[in-house]
Design a protein around this motif. Sequence first.
Motif, PDB file in Angstrom:
ATOM      1  N   SER C  83      -9.322 -30.592  20.472  1.00 15.83           N
ATOM      2  CA  SER C  83      -9.104 -29.897  19.213  1.00 15.83           C
ATOM      3  C   SER C  83      -9.939 -28.626  19.087  1.00 15.83           C
ATOM      4  O   SER C  83     -11.150 -28.682  18.850  1.00 15.83           O
ATOM      5  CB  SER C  83      -9.446 -30.817  18.037  1.00 15.83           C
ATOM      6  OG  SER C  83      -9.564 -30.056  16.864  1.00 15.83           O
ATOM      7  N   LEU C  85      -9.941 -26.603  16.692  1.00 11.05           N
ATOM      8  CA  LEU C  85     -10.445 -26.506  15.330  1.00 11.05           C
ATOM      9  C   LEU C  85     -11.754 -27.270  15.175  1.00 11.05           C
ATOM     10  O   LEU C  85     -12.707 -26.760  14.565  1.00 11.05           O
ATOM     11  CB  LEU C  85      -9.404 -27.044  14.344  1.00 11.05           C
ATOM     12  CG  LEU C  85      -9.845 -27.003  12.878  1.00 11.05           C
ATOM     13  CD1 LEU C  85     -10.201 -25.589  12.465  1.00 11.05           C
ATOM     14  CD2 LEU C  85      -8.766 -27.568  11.965  1.00 11.05           C
ATOM     15  N   ALA C  86     -11.801 -28.466  15.724  1.00  8.79           N
ATOM     16  CA  ALA C  86     -13.034 -29.257  15.632  1.00  8.79           C
ATOM     17  C   ALA C  86     -14.205 -28.470  16.223  1.00  8.79           C
ATOM     18  O   ALA C  86     -15.309 -28.445  15.667  1.00  8.79           O
ATOM     19  CB  ALA C  86     -12.858 -30.586  16.366  1.00  8.79           C
ATOM     20  N   VAL C  89     -15.200 -25.713  13.834  1.00  9.98           N
ATOM     21  CA  VAL C  89     -15.955 -26.215  12.693  1.00  9.98           C
ATOM     22  C   VAL C  89     -17.379 -26.580  13.103  1.00  9.98           C
ATOM     23  O   VAL C  89     -18.332 -26.277  12.384  1.00  9.98           O
ATOM     24  CB  VAL C  89     -15.244 -27.436  12.075  1.00  9.98           C
ATOM     25  CG1 VAL C  89     -16.141 -28.095  11.031  1.00  9.98           C
ATOM     26  CG2 VAL C  89     -13.938 -26.997  11.436  1.00  9.98           C
ATOM     27  N   GLU C 147      -3.210 -26.051  13.942  1.00 11.96           N
ATOM     28  CA  GLU C 147      -4.415 -26.493  13.242  1.00 11.96           C
ATOM     29  C   GLU C 147      -4.920 -25.448  12.249  1.00 11.96           C
ATOM     30  O   GLU C 147      -5.713 -25.755  11.362  1.00 11.96           O
ATOM     31  CB  GLU C 147      -5.537 -26.800  14.251  1.00 11.96           C
ATOM     32  CG  GLU C 147      -5.306 -28.051  15.063  1.00 11.96           C
ATOM     33  CD  GLU C 147      -6.445 -28.306  16.035  1.00 11.96           C
ATOM     34  OE1 GLU C 147      -6.680 -29.463  16.400  1.00 11.96           O
ATOM     35  OE2 GLU C 147      -7.104 -27.325  16.443  1.00 11.96           O
ATOM     36  N   PHE C 186     -14.146 -22.974   3.885  1.00 12.38           N
ATOM     37  CA  PHE C 186     -13.629 -22.317   5.083  1.00 12.38           C
ATOM     38  C   PHE C 186     -12.487 -23.122   5.697  1.00 12.38           C
ATOM     39  O   PHE C 186     -11.411 -22.588   6.004  1.00 12.38           O
ATOM     40  CB  PHE C 186     -14.759 -22.152   6.099  1.00 12.38           C
ATOM     41  CG  PHE C 186     -14.336 -21.570   7.412  1.00 12.38           C
ATOM     42  CD1 PHE C 186     -13.854 -20.271   7.483  1.00 12.38           C
ATOM     43  CD2 PHE C 186     -14.410 -22.326   8.573  1.00 12.38           C
ATOM     44  CE1 PHE C 186     -13.465 -19.740   8.712  1.00 12.38           C
ATOM     45  CE2 PHE C 186     -14.023 -21.794   9.798  1.00 12.38           C
ATOM     46  CZ  PHE C 186     -13.545 -20.499   9.857  1.00 12.38           C
ATOM     47  N   LEU C 187     -12.699 -24.408   5.784  1.00  8.45           N
ATOM     48  CA  LEU C 187     -11.771 -25.289   6.485  1.00  8.45           C
ATOM     49  C   LEU C 187     -10.425 -25.348   5.768  1.00  8.45           C
ATOM     50  O   LEU C 187      -9.363 -25.156   6.387  1.00  8.45           O
ATOM     51  CB  LEU C 187     -12.392 -26.685   6.521  1.00  8.45           C
ATOM     52  CG  LEU C 187     -11.988 -27.572   7.669  1.00  8.45           C
ATOM     53  CD1 LEU C 187     -11.930 -26.762   8.943  1.00  8.45           C
ATOM     54  CD2 LEU C 187     -13.021 -28.676   7.785  1.00  8.45           C
ATOM     55  N   ILE C 190      -8.460 -22.055   5.865  1.00 12.35           N
ATOM     56  CA  ILE C 190      -7.678 -21.679   7.041  1.00 12.35           C
ATOM     57  C   ILE C 190      -6.700 -22.773   7.464  1.00 12.35           C
ATOM     58  O   ILE C 190      -5.936 -22.603   8.410  1.00 12.35           O
ATOM     59  CB  ILE C 190      -8.614 -21.376   8.241  1.00 12.35           C
ATOM     60  CG1 ILE C 190      -9.412 -22.632   8.622  1.00 12.35           C
ATOM     61  CG2 ILE C 190      -9.541 -20.206   7.926  1.00 12.35           C
ATOM     62  CD1 ILE C 190     -10.253 -22.465   9.875  1.00 12.35           C
TER      63      ILE C 190
END
Lengths: 207, 207, 207, 207
Positions: C83, C85-86, C89, C147, C186-187, C190
């Motif tokens: 991921s 995205l993970a 983050v 994502e 933020f998460l 987006i």
Amino acid sequence: MRAPSYKERERQRREQEILDAAEQLLIERGYAALTMDDLADAVGISKPTLYQHFKSKEDLAARVIVNALQMLEAHLQQPHGDSPLAHIVKTFRHLLEQRHASGGVLASLGPELVVKAIHTSPLLAEHKARIVKLLGELVDEAKARGEIVDSIPTSVIVRSMFCLQSALTDLEPDLEHSLIGVIHLFLYGIAPRADAGSEPTKERRNP
Amino acid sequence: MRAPSYKERERQRREQEILDAAEQLLIERGYAALTMDDLADAVGISKPTLYQHFKSKEDLAARVIVNALQMLEAHLQQPHGDSPLAHIVKTFRHLLEQRHASGGVLASLGPELVVKAIHTSPLLAEHKARIVKLLGELVDEAKARGEIVDSIPTSVIVRSMFCLQSALTDLEPDLEHSLIGVIHLFLYGIAPRADAGSEPTKERRNP
Amino acid sequence: MRAPSYKERERQRREQEILDAAEQLLIERGYAALTMDDLADAVGISKPTLYQHFKSKEDLAARVIVNALQMLEAHLQQPHGDSPLAHIVKTFRHLLEQRHASGGVLASLGPELVVKAIHTSPLLAEHKARIVKLLGELVDEAKARGEIVDSIPTSVIVRSMFCLQSALTDLEPDLEHSLIGVIHLFLYGIAPRADAGSEPTKERRNP
Amino acid sequence: MRAPSYKERERQRREQEILDAAEQLLIERGYAALTMDDLADAVGISKPTLYQHFKSKEDLAARVIVNALQMLEAHLQQPHGDSPLAHIVKTFRHLLEQRHASGGVLASLGPELVVKAIHTSPLLAEHKARIVKLLGELVDEAKARGEIVDSIPTSVIVRSMFCLQSALTDLEPDLEHSLIGVIHLFLYGIAPRADAGSEPTKERRNP
DNA sequence: GATGAATGAGCGTTCATTCAT
DNA sequence: GATGAATGAACGCTCATTCAT
């Protein structure tokens, strides 16, 4: 439409004062040892004020030299009758007399104290080149007329005029006499020889 | 009273190395622009080691000059046959040739470098006085014999020998020729005049 | 063939001390307001010592930023499972947590406090470009996987990660809670929209 | 109680001219790099005249910021129908659009510029507090109405509005598109979650 | 004895600020 | 009221000089 205002004249006077003091210090201590602090103190103003007139130490020194060169140039461009040598000698004497006023810095133009540090200024290089050219032409003319010996390179003669300033000190008991001494040394040194080509060491000693 | 130990000889050699490097840098860049860092690098030692040999930059510079003066003094003290002038000229030529080796610093005897150093170091002042005295006596002797014109003060002649070094540049196309030019200028400049007392400008031009 | 000598380790430690103090001051006051005097005082050493480690203020600042960028780069280059995205983050959280340690300077990378003043360093530009590229690729990958929402330009997302650091203050009563708040902002900001393309202002309010 | 005299109006106009120019320079170069000389030149007046309007550079900067804050305050105090969120978004967009005009200074509210100025000027601190309070109330109201998610601290949301200005650059190929991107990031970032409390990273990916 | 590292003092330069006009 | 000119205080940086090792 009047002459420059009082303020403007005052400013110019101050600027000249700075230039004069700078020249003095430049002669006495050279470029590197001249500090803006000392200069400011000598003039009696503050350091930042210096920078209102000159944008850097280098600029200031360049202006001092350009000033001296201009004075010399003006002197050289006066009409000189029919004897180039007479004009050269007059210039030389002027140089010696001004040694501590507006011409002393020029003594350093040969061995580069100032020049090397200032070699960045194209203005200065240009001025210097012009003077050297002018003097060189005068010397060559004198050579052509037989007033100056042929065997010494023109460049050497020109440089001698500058560096011989250092042959004079203010400690001299009879300054004028010494001054004339230097002039004679130079004058006879470049004069055409009676017995051309011969070394005085040998020839003259046994007549 | 044994010969200097190995350690001691080593030390002296190192010291001379430093002095030589210092002289080179002094000639190339002048006193102010010579940094102890650069000097240490040039010799290949560390800065504190410099200070084990010389107690300050000023001291170092003084020693460099003293060295040069000693060399000159040695040269002057050689026996000189029957012509003082010949000896003077030989010395002068030596000075000009060594301009960039062990005598070049002397050319800077006017501004910047020495002017301060000489007033500080009594050792230096003493050496300088001795040289000037020696040269002066030589000149006076030559004058007495009629080898040198009377009218130029001895001090002027002596100083000329030093400052005329600056009349030479390394940029010269034919260095040897220029060197001879300077010698001639000096030699004829101080030679006794055929028509003593008259100005060459006037007399010679209208024979 | 041993590990770096004591001296060398000591030197490195000192250098890191300087870099840390510089970073602190840089974050607190910005580049222009950071003075070498203050920095020296903060570290407890003298000004010249700073210059034994860094050749100029600009160099020093550049090193601080490069340091931070390297840390970030190292973080980014760790393998990131399946991921993107993970990974983004995690990086973002890291950035927020390091805000006052080795990453805070990066907050200024967008609006250029430091950067403009430092824009001379090609090293720095290169590093920055690499990071931005890395992060950009990560974001694009996440977009491709659905994502991250497509409609926000990648560059905007990347820059947000840096500037959102300023949304956090240390005065916060519950710092960890606020930190999570920023991350969520933020998460979700987006994240792909459930009802793609619609404005939450309008749509969500009237379900 | 007459209308302000011509002189007085003229004075006010001049003052605004200064403030505008100062703001421009402040945004372009930051506080430290703004010099009073440049500012005077930009306005076309002399430096002492600046000081007739503002007692110091710090004072001037504070006034610029206060100006921007007042403009923002005015904007905020307009009646806002029934949706606080809509008002917040309008304000945010305004902030982003004015980034380089009368609101850009606010983006620098973190480092360098204000951090010091704000601790010095009580006037400024007061204004800032008022704005933050106003915005905070608006956010709280929106939260109460369910327009904004509860889990993000109000202070974080408010600060985000300011610092997200830096997520925009003028180098953007399609500025308007990026601007909308930033707004969306913010808007969705604070919007209530469909599945409240869950992390989008985990939940959304596995529906 | 040699050195890496440290520093006080100072340099050229700039800038916010203030007079004198 | 507006300004040209002046300056104190700092800043970034360098260098001769000295410890501690």
